[in-house]
Design a protein around this motif. Sequence first.
Motif, PDB file in Angstrom:
ATOM      1  N   GLU B  15      38.788  43.433  32.214  1.00  0.00           N
ATOM      2  CA  GLU B  15      37.858  42.398  31.748  1.00  0.00           C
ATOM      3  C   GLU B  15      38.411  41.019  32.103  1.00  0.00           C
ATOM      4  OE1 GLU B  15      37.130  42.599  27.569  1.00  0.00           O
ATOM      5  OE2 GLU B  15      35.774  40.864  27.551  1.00  0.00           O
ATOM      6  N   GLY B  16      37.532  40.148  32.616  1.00  0.00           N
ATOM      7  CA  GLY B  16      37.944  38.791  32.959  1.00  0.00           C
ATOM      8  C   GLY B  16      38.380  38.628  34.404  1.00  0.00           C
ATOM      9  N   ARG B  17      38.706  39.755  35.067  1.00  0.00           N
ATOM     10  CA  ARG B  17      39.141  39.675  36.461  1.00  0.00           C
ATOM     11  C   ARG B  17      37.933  39.763  37.386  1.00  0.00           C
ATOM     12  NH1 ARG B  17      44.790  40.853  36.335  1.00  0.00           N
ATOM     13  NH2 ARG B  17      44.822  40.204  38.517  1.00  0.00           N
ATOM     14  N   ILE B  18      38.182  39.692  38.675  1.00  0.00           N
ATOM     15  CA  ILE B  18      37.109  39.777  39.652  1.00  0.00           C
ATOM     16  C   ILE B  18      36.854  41.238  40.047  1.00  0.00           C
ATOM     17  CG2 ILE B  18      38.711  39.403  41.572  1.00  0.00           C
ATOM     18  CD1 ILE B  18      36.420  37.987  43.066  1.00  0.00           C
ATOM     19  N   SER B  19      35.582  41.604  40.115  1.00  0.00           N
ATOM     20  CA  SER B  19      35.184  42.918  40.635  1.00  0.00           C
ATOM     21  C   SER B  19      34.605  42.689  42.021  1.00  0.00           C
ATOM     22  CB  SER B  19      34.110  43.567  39.750  1.00  0.00           C
ATOM     23  OG  SER B  19      34.606  43.859  38.466  1.00  0.00           O
ATOM     24  N   ARG B  61      27.391  34.603  37.743  1.00  0.00           N
ATOM     25  CA  ARG B  61      28.673  35.286  37.966  1.00  0.00           C
ATOM     26  C   ARG B  61      28.664  36.178  39.206  1.00  0.00           C
ATOM     27  NH1 ARG B  61      30.069  39.062  34.666  1.00  0.00           N
ATOM     28  NH2 ARG B  61      28.005  39.479  33.785  1.00  0.00           N
ATOM     29  N   PHE B  62      27.525  36.319  39.832  1.00  0.00           N
ATOM     30  CA  PHE B  62      27.372  37.254  40.942  1.00  0.00           C
ATOM     31  C   PHE B  62      27.230  36.505  42.271  1.00  0.00           C
ATOM     32  CE2 PHE B  62      26.862  40.855  38.192  1.00  0.00           C
ATOM     33  CZ  PHE B  62      26.304  40.332  37.039  1.00  0.00           C
ATOM     34  N   LEU B  75      29.786  42.457  46.981  1.00  0.00           N
ATOM     35  CA  LEU B  75      29.307  41.835  45.744  1.00  0.00           C
ATOM     36  C   LEU B  75      30.528  41.472  44.904  1.00  0.00           C
ATOM     37  CD1 LEU B  75      26.985  41.142  43.727  1.00  0.00           C
ATOM     38  CD2 LEU B  75      27.279  43.465  42.825  1.00  0.00           C
ATOM     39  N   HIS B  76      30.633  40.186  44.539  1.00  0.00           N
ATOM     40  CA  HIS B  76      31.717  39.724  43.702  1.00  0.00           C
ATOM     41  C   HIS B  76      31.172  39.401  42.315  1.00  0.00           C
ATOM     42  CE1 HIS B  76      34.644  38.475  47.122  1.00  0.00           C
ATOM     43  NE2 HIS B  76      33.864  39.458  47.505  1.00  0.00           N
ATOM     44  N   ILE B  77      31.846  39.882  41.301  1.00  0.00           N
ATOM     45  CA  ILE B  77      31.472  39.584  39.920  1.00  0.00           C
ATOM     46  C   ILE B  77      32.662  38.889  39.262  1.00  0.00           C
ATOM     47  CG2 ILE B  77      30.635  40.510  37.731  1.00  0.00           C
ATOM     48  CD1 ILE B  77      29.771  43.056  39.240  1.00  0.00           C
ATOM     49  N   VAL B  78      32.440  37.630  38.868  1.00  0.00           N
ATOM     50  CA  VAL B  78      33.528  36.854  38.262  1.00  0.00           C
ATOM     51  C   VAL B  78      32.992  36.010  37.106  1.00  0.00           C
ATOM     52  CG1 VAL B  78      35.321  35.128  38.653  1.00  0.00           C
ATOM     53  CG2 VAL B  78      34.652  36.654  40.517  1.00  0.00           C
ATOM     54  N   PRO B  79      33.560  36.085  35.894  1.00  0.00           N
ATOM     55  CA  PRO B  79      34.534  37.088  35.503  1.00  0.00           C
ATOM     56  C   PRO B  79      33.833  38.380  35.096  1.00  0.00           C
ATOM     57  CG  PRO B  79      34.086  35.617  33.677  1.00  0.00           C
ATOM     58  CD  PRO B  79      33.248  35.127  34.822  1.00  0.00           C
ATOM     59  N   SER B  80      34.501  39.487  35.232  1.00  0.00           N
ATOM     60  CA  SER B  80      33.909  40.777  34.866  1.00  0.00           C
ATOM     61  C   SER B  80      33.851  40.915  33.349  1.00  0.00           C
ATOM     62  CB  SER B  80      34.743  41.920  35.450  1.00  0.00           C
ATOM     63  OG  SER B  80      34.764  41.833  36.855  1.00  0.00           O
TER      64      SER B  80
END
Lengths: 116, 116
Positions: B15-19, B61-62, B75-80
């Motif tokens: 949680e909180g990191r990048i996916s 966030r996307f 696809l980057h999700i920040v923050p997760s």
Amino acid sequence: EAGVAQSPRYKIIEKRQSVAFWCNPISGHATLYWYQQILGQGPKLLIQFQNNGVVDDSQLPKDRFSAERLKGVDSTLKIQPAKLEDSAVYLCASSSRPGTGGNEQFFGPGTRLTVL
Amino acid sequence: DQQVKQNSPSLSVQEGRISILNCDYTNSMFDYFLWYKKYPAEGPTFLISISSIKDKNEDGRFTVFLNKSAKHLSLHIVPSQPGDSAVYFCAAEAVGSNFGNEKLTFGTGTRLTIIP
């Protein structure tokens, strides 16, 4: 705005029996899609309707699958007779802006079919 | 012939990191790419899309990145966040001359798990 409705949510049948699925798209959406999603795979388009006309049914196994969209609103997908490999989730989707590209499709919850 | 590939079946992120979810495609005729998110027992929901004439599209966030020369998108999700835990499908569309017949080709999906 109500979403895409599908019924039934679950269905278990014996092979060689027939089954029908129903879909009610979002009001005003001219384009309706039926997808088959086999476990572990992505959805695969079976048939696409524009109003009540078929746009694409190239991946529909026409010897056993049929679909119709009467009056350009509700749609039914039928399988007769069912085979074991038809076990999948059948998803209905609708969209409102064909031809624009990147057009969001709205999906229903799907019908999970198990063929024994 | 799998035209859209998601080679990672699963991904776990704190949680909180990048996916970062990846997708590769083979068909150079694709001109739109979309990401869908799917929770259990629900249909896929649209997340974000990108046209092939762009290399980046951001929505909160996307962010989706497209590398046409490599036929790769991510696809980057920040923050997760924990609510991001779902299956993510990459999909591609060839509009071009197929006006009114925008068929989506889906990948097999990546299951993202956000660890609290």
